[in-house]
Motif scaffolding. Structure first.
Motif, PDB file in Angstrom:
ATOM      1  N   LEU A  26       0.826  -1.203   0.000  1.00 58.12           N
ATOM      2  CA  LEU A  26       0.000   0.000   0.000  1.00 58.12           C
ATOM      3  C   LEU A  26       0.860   1.252   0.000  1.00 58.12           C
ATOM      4  O   LEU A  26       1.945   1.268   0.599  1.00 58.12           O
ATOM      5  CB  LEU A  26      -0.921   0.006   1.225  1.00 58.12           C
ATOM      6  CG  LEU A  26      -1.813  -1.230   1.379  1.00 58.12           C
ATOM      7  CD1 LEU A  26      -1.329  -2.070   2.547  1.00 58.12           C
ATOM      8  CD2 LEU A  26      -3.264  -0.852   1.568  1.00 58.12           C
ATOM      9  N   VAL A  43      -5.807  -0.062   8.245  1.00 63.57           N
ATOM     10  CA  VAL A  43      -6.183   0.069   6.836  1.00 63.57           C
ATOM     11  C   VAL A  43      -7.689  -0.157   6.739  1.00 63.57           C
ATOM     12  O   VAL A  43      -8.171  -1.268   6.980  1.00 63.57           O
ATOM     13  CB  VAL A  43      -5.431  -0.950   5.959  1.00 63.57           C
ATOM     14  CG1 VAL A  43      -5.860  -0.820   4.497  1.00 63.57           C
ATOM     15  CG2 VAL A  43      -3.923  -0.766   6.092  1.00 63.57           C
ATOM     16  N   ASN A  44      -8.426   0.901   6.442  1.00 70.48           N
ATOM     17  CA  ASN A  44      -9.896   0.837   6.450  1.00 70.48           C
ATOM     18  C   ASN A  44     -10.414   0.260   7.769  1.00 70.48           C
ATOM     19  O   ASN A  44     -11.371  -0.514   7.801  1.00 70.48           O
ATOM     20  CB  ASN A  44     -10.423   0.019   5.271  1.00 70.48           C
ATOM     21  CG  ASN A  44     -10.462   0.821   3.981  1.00 70.48           C
ATOM     22  OD1 ASN A  44     -10.115   2.000   3.965  1.00 70.48           O
ATOM     23  ND2 ASN A  44     -10.871   0.187   2.896  1.00 70.48           N
ATOM     24  N   VAL A  81      -7.772   3.666   0.263  1.00 71.58           N
ATOM     25  CA  VAL A  81      -7.974   3.146   1.616  1.00 71.58           C
ATOM     26  C   VAL A  81      -7.667   4.223   2.651  1.00 71.58           C
ATOM     27  O   VAL A  81      -6.827   5.100   2.433  1.00 71.58           O
ATOM     28  CB  VAL A  81      -7.080   1.908   1.886  1.00 71.58           C
ATOM     29  CG1 VAL A  81      -7.568   0.705   1.097  1.00 71.58           C
ATOM     30  CG2 VAL A  81      -5.617   2.203   1.568  1.00 71.58           C
ATOM     31  N   LEU A  83      -5.993   5.344   6.072  1.00 73.81           N
ATOM     32  CA  LEU A  83      -4.817   4.916   6.828  1.00 73.81           C
ATOM     33  C   LEU A  83      -4.679   5.730   8.113  1.00 73.81           C
ATOM     34  O   LEU A  83      -4.900   6.942   8.115  1.00 73.81           O
ATOM     35  CB  LEU A  83      -3.546   5.087   5.990  1.00 73.81           C
ATOM     36  CG  LEU A  83      -3.490   4.326   4.653  1.00 73.81           C
ATOM     37  CD1 LEU A  83      -2.210   4.681   3.902  1.00 73.81           C
ATOM     38  CD2 LEU A  83      -3.579   2.819   4.881  1.00 73.81           C
TER      39      LEU A  83
END
Length: 215
Positions: A26, A43-44, A81, A83
């Motif tokens: 990512l 992450v999400n 996404v 973060l």
């Protein structure tokens, strides 16, 4: 532990299928500034462990259970996404206490734009709905939010321009899945009350047995 205040809108670079897990790479220049092997990054809303970092990117392994329980399994290269790095001890708690342990997923059911905000309706399983209350806190894709309205199979949230601009909630469409983490305090209270009820029943049973012995 996280706060649900998203620091950066990142992007999935690659996803490598490893059979019983997947390795995600990512992009997140801000959250990787001080990240190293073994650190955590949400992450999400899912707490992942950093494997390595390089050039503003990081990799993390995601187990099959996490892919099944969360919406990470629906991501692909290019997906945006949310973060967030863990809260530093002594730092400000801008949102609410977020563990990064997703309880399940919901689905964007409706989006109703306003002049300066947007009301979003999210459907969710009954097993999670019992923990959601009006004006309570809930984490949606890693974003700490206040519940506007709650029902048996849905809840609504109000998104301000900042949230719409700086998180994935601004680009989610009707039908898209979102990760949900309910307030952990609600689960603790339920567990404690359940134990209390069981203990009370046991005490009453013992009392009845003592009475029978005295007769």
């Amino acid at each position: 532990m996280f706060t649900g205040i998203v620091e950066e809108l990142g992007e999935v670079v690659t996803i490598e299928n490893l059979g019983d897990s997947s390795r995600f790479r990512l992009r997140g220049p801000l959250v990787t500034e001080d990240a190293k092997h073994g650190d955590s990054i949400a992450v999400n809303g899912v707490c992942l462990t950093v494997v390595d970092t390089a050039d503003g990117e990081f990799t993390a392994d995601v187990m099959a259970e996490t892919l099944k329980r969360s919406s990470l399994g629906a991501l692909a290269a290019g997906s945006r996404v949310n973060l967030e790095r863990p809260m530093a001890l002594g730092g400000r708690l801008g949102g609410h206490l977020v563990q990064g342990h997703v309880d399940g997923t919901g689905t964007i059911a409706e989006r109703t734009p306003g002049e300066h905000w947007e009301i979003v309706k999210i459907s969710l399983p009954a097993t999670l709905a019992r923990y959601v209350v009006e004006k309570g806190s809930i984490t949606v894709d890693g974003v700490s939010l206040t519940v506007v309205d709650a029902a048996d199979d849905y809840f609504t949230i109000s998104l301000i321009p900042t949230t719409l601009d700086l998180t994935t909630l601004g680009i989610k469409k009707v039908g898209d899945p979102v990760n949900l983490e309910v307030d952990v305090l609600a689960k603790y209270v339920e567990r404690l009350l359940g134990r209390g009820t069981a203990q009370t029943a046991a005490d009453l049973k013992d009392l009845e047995e003592i009475k029978e012995m005295d007769r």
